[in-house]
Design an enzyme around this catalytic site. Structure first.
Site, PDB file in Angstrom:
ATOM      1  N   LYS A 274      41.619  55.327 -22.578  1.00  0.00           N
ATOM      2  CA  LYS A 274      40.329  55.668 -21.951  1.00  0.00           C
ATOM      3  C   LYS A 274      40.432  57.096 -21.433  1.00  0.00           C
ATOM      4  O   LYS A 274      41.258  57.394 -20.573  1.00  0.00           O
ATOM      5  CB  LYS A 274      40.031  54.701 -20.793  1.00  0.00           C
ATOM      6  CG  LYS A 274      38.862  55.134 -19.889  1.00  0.00           C
ATOM      7  CD  LYS A 274      38.576  54.143 -18.752  1.00  0.00           C
ATOM      8  CE  LYS A 274      37.498  54.672 -17.797  1.00  0.00           C
ATOM      9  NZ  LYS A 274      37.208  53.754 -16.678  1.00  0.00           N
ATOM     10  N   ASP A 279      34.019  60.394 -14.028  1.00  0.00           N
ATOM     11  CA  ASP A 279      33.185  59.193 -13.982  1.00  0.00           C
ATOM     12  C   ASP A 279      32.322  59.212 -12.721  1.00  0.00           C
ATOM     13  O   ASP A 279      32.789  58.895 -11.633  1.00  0.00           O
ATOM     14  CB  ASP A 279      34.089  57.941 -13.997  1.00  0.00           C
ATOM     15  CG  ASP A 279      33.285  56.638 -13.999  1.00  0.00           C
ATOM     16  OD1 ASP A 279      32.056  56.696 -14.198  1.00  0.00           O
ATOM     17  OD2 ASP A 279      33.913  55.568 -13.810  1.00  0.00           O
ATOM     18  N   LYS A 286      28.041  56.170  -8.477  1.00  0.00           N
ATOM     19  CA  LYS A 286      29.029  55.794  -7.458  1.00  0.00           C
ATOM     20  C   LYS A 286      28.659  56.427  -6.121  1.00  0.00           C
ATOM     21  O   LYS A 286      27.994  57.464  -6.084  1.00  0.00           O
ATOM     22  CB  LYS A 286      30.413  56.336  -7.868  1.00  0.00           C
ATOM     23  CG  LYS A 286      31.060  55.610  -9.033  1.00  0.00           C
ATOM     24  CD  LYS A 286      32.422  56.212  -9.343  1.00  0.00           C
ATOM     25  CE  LYS A 286      33.092  55.505 -10.502  1.00  0.00           C
ATOM     26  NZ  LYS A 286      33.472  54.119 -10.224  1.00  0.00           N
ATOM     27  N   ASP A 297      40.020  59.503 -14.186  1.00  0.00           N
ATOM     28  CA  ASP A 297      39.583  58.391 -15.033  1.00  0.00           C
ATOM     29  C   ASP A 297      40.008  58.568 -16.498  1.00  0.00           C
ATOM     30  O   ASP A 297      39.641  57.766 -17.354  1.00  0.00           O
ATOM     31  CB  ASP A 297      38.074  58.212 -14.913  1.00  0.00           C
ATOM     32  CG  ASP A 297      37.651  56.762 -15.032  1.00  0.00           C
ATOM     33  OD1 ASP A 297      38.507  55.883 -14.876  1.00  0.00           O
ATOM     34  OD2 ASP A 297      36.458  56.524 -15.295  1.00  0.00           O
ATOM     35  N   ASP A 356      28.375  52.037 -14.795  1.00  0.00           N
ATOM     36  CA  ASP A 356      29.693  52.410 -14.260  1.00  0.00           C
ATOM     37  C   ASP A 356      30.813  51.630 -14.953  1.00  0.00           C
ATOM     38  O   ASP A 356      31.983  51.945 -14.788  1.00  0.00           O
ATOM     39  CB  ASP A 356      29.712  52.164 -12.744  1.00  0.00           C
ATOM     40  CG  ASP A 356      30.836  52.904 -12.047  1.00  0.00           C
ATOM     41  OD1 ASP A 356      31.489  53.750 -12.703  1.00  0.00           O
ATOM     42  OD2 ASP A 356      31.057  52.649 -10.848  1.00  0.00           O
ATOM     43  N   GLU A 358      31.865  51.831 -17.861  1.00  0.00           N
ATOM     44  CA  GLU A 358      31.814  52.619 -19.098  1.00  0.00           C
ATOM     45  C   GLU A 358      33.135  52.628 -19.862  1.00  0.00           C
ATOM     46  O   GLU A 358      33.152  52.809 -21.079  1.00  0.00           O
ATOM     47  CB  GLU A 358      31.404  54.069 -18.775  1.00  0.00           C
ATOM     48  CG  GLU A 358      32.522  55.019 -18.338  1.00  0.00           C
ATOM     49  CD  GLU A 358      33.229  54.608 -17.057  1.00  0.00           C
ATOM     50  OE1 GLU A 358      32.643  53.825 -16.275  1.00  0.00           O
ATOM     51  OE2 GLU A 358      34.373  55.041 -16.830  1.00  0.00           O
ATOM     52  N   ARG A 360      35.234  50.254 -20.590  1.00  0.00           N
ATOM     53  CA  ARG A 360      35.353  49.179 -21.584  1.00  0.00           C
ATOM     54  C   ARG A 360      34.499  49.479 -22.810  1.00  0.00           C
ATOM     55  O   ARG A 360      34.799  49.012 -23.909  1.00  0.00           O
ATOM     56  CB  ARG A 360      34.994  47.836 -20.933  1.00  0.00           C
ATOM     57  CG  ARG A 360      33.601  47.740 -20.431  1.00  0.00           C
ATOM     58  CD  ARG A 360      33.405  46.601 -19.429  1.00  0.00           C
ATOM     59  NE  ARG A 360      33.939  46.902 -18.099  1.00  0.00           N
ATOM     60  CZ  ARG A 360      33.907  46.078 -17.064  1.00  0.00           C
ATOM     61  NH1 ARG A 360      33.364  44.882 -17.197  1.00  0.00           N
ATOM     62  NH2 ARG A 360      34.400  46.429 -15.901  1.00  0.00           N
TER      63      ARG A 360
HETATM   64  N1  BES Z   1      36.731  54.239 -13.376  1.00  0.00           N
HETATM   65  C1  BES Z   1      36.268  53.077 -12.749  1.00  0.00           C
HETATM   66  C2  BES Z   1      37.388  52.201 -12.196  1.00  0.00           C
HETATM   67  C3  BES Z   1      38.184  52.783 -11.070  1.00  0.00           C
HETATM   68  C4  BES Z   1      37.887  52.464  -9.775  1.00  0.00           C
HETATM   69  C5  BES Z   1      39.267  53.590 -11.329  1.00  0.00           C
HETATM   70  C6  BES Z   1      38.649  52.973  -8.747  1.00  0.00           C
HETATM   71  C7  BES Z   1      40.003  54.087 -10.300  1.00  0.00           C
HETATM   72  C8  BES Z   1      39.704  53.772  -9.017  1.00  0.00           C
HETATM   73  C9  BES Z   1      35.449  52.223 -13.716  1.00  0.00           C
HETATM   74  O1  BES Z   1      34.787  52.913 -14.700  1.00  0.00           O
HETATM   75  C10 BES Z   1      34.455  51.505 -12.886  1.00  0.00           C
HETATM   76  O2  BES Z   1      33.683  52.155 -12.252  1.00  0.00           O
HETATM   77  N2  BES Z   1      34.518  50.187 -12.885  1.00  0.00           N
HETATM   78  C11 BES Z   1      33.628  49.410 -12.087  1.00  0.00           C
HETATM   79  C12 BES Z   1      33.250  48.189 -12.881  1.00  0.00           C
HETATM   80  C13 BES Z   1      32.106  47.415 -12.272  1.00  0.00           C
HETATM   81  C14 BES Z   1      30.830  48.222 -12.376  1.00  0.00           C
HETATM   82  C15 BES Z   1      31.961  46.108 -13.008  1.00  0.00           C
HETATM   83  C16 BES Z   1      34.348  49.006 -10.808  1.00  0.00           C
HETATM   84  O3  BES Z   1      35.559  48.763 -10.848  1.00  0.00           O
HETATM   85  O4  BES Z   1      33.708  48.988  -9.771  1.00  0.00           O
HETATM   86 ZN    ZN Z   2      35.663  54.749 -15.284  1.00  0.00          ZN
HETATM   87 ZN    ZN Z   3      32.904  53.666 -14.095  1.00  0.00          ZN
END
Ligand code: BES
Ligand code: ZN
Ligand code: ZN
Length: 510
Positions: A274, A279, A286, A297, A356, A358, A360
């Site tokens: 990834k 992000d 966010k 990210d 968010d 993204e 996956r």
């Molecule tokens: N890049 C984030 C995950 C992340 C969170 C990495 C904190 C490092 C530190 C990912 O793209 C994301 O935002 N995931 C969301 C998924 C949710 C919307 C289902 C998350 O973890 O909140």
């Molecule tokens: Zn991300």
């Molecule tokens: Zn994200």
């Protein structure tokens, strides 16, 4: 940093800083006594070192806990200007992994004191096999030499010039172990440098440039594709994520071919990363707090690129390909939106519940593409979910897999790398959580429960089932960035997974 082996007697080495390791050999306290007093014991048979340290080991001020230090100036009977005694903890928990940290402590002790050269006394103990310990010393020293202040005007070049490893009887095997440690740690630091770069510098285009330059340096095939190829391949999930950004995406493909072609039917390992260079969350934006950290990210792709750098030099006899899906996730008039339905390269349709989620999406197309390129085994790494940090804290990274044997092979690699991954569930019991009413699947589980697992379940949809393509997903969101300095490592990008992925790849060599 240059690391060299030397077999000189420790007393004869003129150096600003000589270090020696110590453990606590105290045994279990007698019943009724709370704590036995520590018994710090040096891990050397060198008489001069033992004599210089002896008076200071019985004062009780040094207990040899892991990372603890005791500094002696002008140590008697030694040519060294300073002798630093470094604790490695209790005797019963001693492994080369403690030595890796101990070597790091030596380097991080020297750096702020502007000492440019240091020497490590090879630790002698039955729990410390010569080759693994040598490797750990080299890795620990180089990993500790990394600092994050690249953009500070007052950054001094604080790198250590030379680390001498005093080994009583260096053999060619010990030299080879040292060389391997250098390759692994320099590749880990390469990944950390990429992760440390701000999002305005390390755009997907720049990630492509740096990867291509690395590939050219070490003899890997590398193609960096633009949006045209992404659209031509019908990577609708990847295309959806990138469409809100003014920065062009990059689809990076690398190949490692061993010198002797492996027999037909041999595995082809597919490494998928990834590479979200920033992000924001997109339209599901966010919160402002800590959003700056989302430059990391792309740590999953950095881990894969770092591993490829190591593989190119270690030259295992196994075919490896690497796919990195890199773009930004931005809100914009053209950005993808919650409620949109997109079609992935595999043909599956995805209802976007949250922009968010993204990572996956880009990985769905990356995993599918790697299989069309011939990958028989898949491993991906990603800062995929905040939920993995909630589940495992900042100590273990998450491991998800559809195959026990492949998981065992990765677990065996961890014994060499010293990194910590914990297997999490990824069984079809969780499949219902990503069912959609209007498309094949949704891109989130809809609730906070098992958030890291539902993300893994989403990825599993894009991994072949019949025949089964063995697959490992590493969620490194909680471990790829360290918030606080450690005695053996700077805060910032950890470079986690580079060493473990490389060892896993080597375990397939025939
Ligand atoms: N890049 C984030 C995950 C992340 C969170 C990495 C904190 C490092 C530190 C990912 O793209 C994301 O935002 N995931 C969301 C998924 C949710 C919307 C289902 C998350 O973890 O909140
Ligand atoms: Zn991300
Ligand atoms: Zn994200």
């Amino acid at each position: 940093m240059n690391i060299k082996l030397q077999s000189l007697p420790a007393a004869d080495l003129a150096t600003p800083l000589l270090t020696v390791f110590a453990i606590d050999t105290s045994t279990a306290p007698a019943a009724g006594i709370k704590d036995a007093p520590a018994t710090p014991t040096l891990l050397t048979t060198n008489a001069a070192l033992l004599a210089a340290a002896a008076p200071w080991l019985t004062t009780g001020e040094f207990k040899a806990t892991l990372g603890e230090t005791l500094l002696l100036h002008s140590p008697s009977g030694l040519k060294a200007e300073r002798l630093l005694i470094i604790g490695l903890g209790k005797a019963k928990s001693l492994t080369p992994h403690e030595v890796r940290k101990g070597a790091g402590v030596a380097v991080r002790f020297a750096k702020p004191r502007t000492l440019r050269d240091l020497a490590l006394t090879f630790p002698e103990h039955p729990s410390l096999p010569a080759e693994l310990t040598t490797r750990a010393l080299a890795e620990g020293a180089l990993i500790a030499d990394f600092d994050i202040d690249f953009y500070r005007s007052d950054r001094k070049d604080q790198s250590i010039t030379t680390t001498t490893l005093l080994h009583p009887a260096p053999t060619p095997e010990v030299q080879r172990a040292l060389d391997e440690g250098v390759i692994l740690a320099e590749s880990q630091n390469f990944a950390r440098t990429l992760v440390n770069e701000p999002g305005n510098v390390l755009t997907p285009t720049e990630l492509g440039h740096r990867t291509a330059a690395m590939a050219a340096e070490f003899g890997l095939q590398c193609d960096v594709h633009s949006i045209d190829k992404i659209l031509e391949l019908k990577m609708g999930a990847f295309a959806a994520v990138t469409q809100g950004s003014s920065e062009p995406p990059a689809l990076i493909v690398m190949r490692y071919e061993p010198a002797t072609p492996p027999p037909a039917g041999s595995p082809v390992l597919g490494l998928v990363g990834k590479g979200i260079t920033f992000d924001t969350g997109g339209i599901s934006i966010k919160p402002a707090d800590n959003m700056d950290k989302m430059k990391y990210d792309m740590a999953g792709s950095a881990a894969m690129i770092g591993a490829m750098r190591a593989i190119a030099q270690l030259k295992p006899n196994v075919r490896v390909l690497c796919v990195v899906c890199s773009c930004e996730n931005m809100p914009d008039g053209r950005a993808f939106k919650p409620g949109d339905v997109v079609t992935a390269m595999s043909g599956k349709t995805i209802e976007i519940m949250n922009t968010d989620a993204e990572g996956r999406l880009v990985l769905a197309d990356g995993l599918h593409y790697a299989q069309t390129l011939g990958a028989t085994h898949l491993i991906n790494a990603a800062t995929l979910t905040g939920a993995i940090g909630v589940a495992l804290g900042l100590i273990n990274a998450g491991l998800f897999s559809n195959d026990d044997a492949t998981t065992q092979q990765f677990t065996d690699a961890l014994a060499l790398s010293g990194e910590k991954f914990w297997r999490m569930p990824c069984t079809d019991d969780y499949r219902d959580q990503i069912k959609s009413q209007i498309a094949d699947i949704m891109n989130t589980g809809g609730s906070r429960y098992a958030g890291a697992t539902t993300a893994a379940m989403f990825l599993k949809e894009f991994v072949g089932e019949t025949p089964l393509v063995p697959w490992i997903h590493l969620d490194i969101a909680g471990t790829a960035w360290i918030d606080d300095n450690k005695p053996w490592q700077s805060k910032g990008p950890s470079g986690v997974a580079v060493r473990s992925i490389t060892e896993w790849v080597r375990s397939y060599a025939r």
